[in-house]
Design a protein around this motif. Structure first.
Motif: not given
Length: 198
Positions: A1-5, A33-36, A181-185
């Motif tokens: 899963m990917i989350g961004v903040g 790109a979606w975070t931006l 920033l993004s984070s993945s798990t």
């Protein structure tokens, strides 16, 4: 899963707004790109016209500096980001290390535990407050650099680079900073014994 903040701060580092998004499964560059896009949309909604944007994605920063994005698979999305940036008076986009803004990192990491979609925070959420206070206090963090191939060389070549928090490197020319920033798990795929890292 990917989350961004992301977090928007004023010139003194004070919280203006923040957001986190659980994007489920997608490519890392798509997430960046979606975070931006969502960060720029939030800044625009807040009528911010002078903005420094910090992203931990060097690839995204390079792409946004390209003159022609039409042939890139993310060209439409990045073009939309570029359009929002040109509508502002003064916008700068920089690459930063993750350790330079732990508030945005905290938002990204916690986003994967929420339902899919966007959450906007007018005030720092409880899970981001320790990182936010550290960033305000200009806490310096170590970033591991280099690589080693033996225990003997471990002591000599595995160094660290001190990364200043976002509040230490603020430019007085811009009124606001947007850090992304993004984070993945690890995600086990349904009906599969394979675990993929995104």
């Amino acid at each position: 899963m990917i989350g961004v903040g992301g977090v928007i701060r004023n010139h003194a580092g004070a919280w203006i707004a923040g957001f986190q998004i659980n994007l489920n499964v997608c490519a890392i560059l798509d997430a960046e790109a979606w975070t931006l896009f969502h960060g720029l949309k939030l800044a625009s909604k807040l009528h911010i016209s002078c903005l420094e944007i910090e992203s931990d994605s060097a690839i995204l920063v390079q792409l946004m500096n390209c003159s022609n994005l039409s042939s890139h698979p993310l060209g439409s999305l990045l073009g939309g980001c570029s359009s929002m940036m040109t509508e502002m008076d003064d916008v700068k986009l920089y690459h930063i290390f993750r350790e330079a803004n732990m508030t945005a990192d905290s938002l990204a990491k916690c986003s994967i535990f929420n339902e899919l979609g966007l959450i906007i925070f007018k005030d720092p959420p409880v899970h981001a407050i320790p990182a936010y206070l550290d960033d305000l206090a200009a806490v310096t963090r170590a970033r591991r650099t280099g690589s080693c191939f033996s225990l003997w060389s471990l002591f000599f070549c595995f160094g660290s680079l001190l990364i200043p928090s976002c509040n230490q490197k603020k430019s007085l020319q811009s009124q606001f900073t947007l850090s992304l920033l993004s984070s993945s798990t690890l995600v086990p795929l349904a009906n599969s014994n394979i675990t993929w890292f995104f």
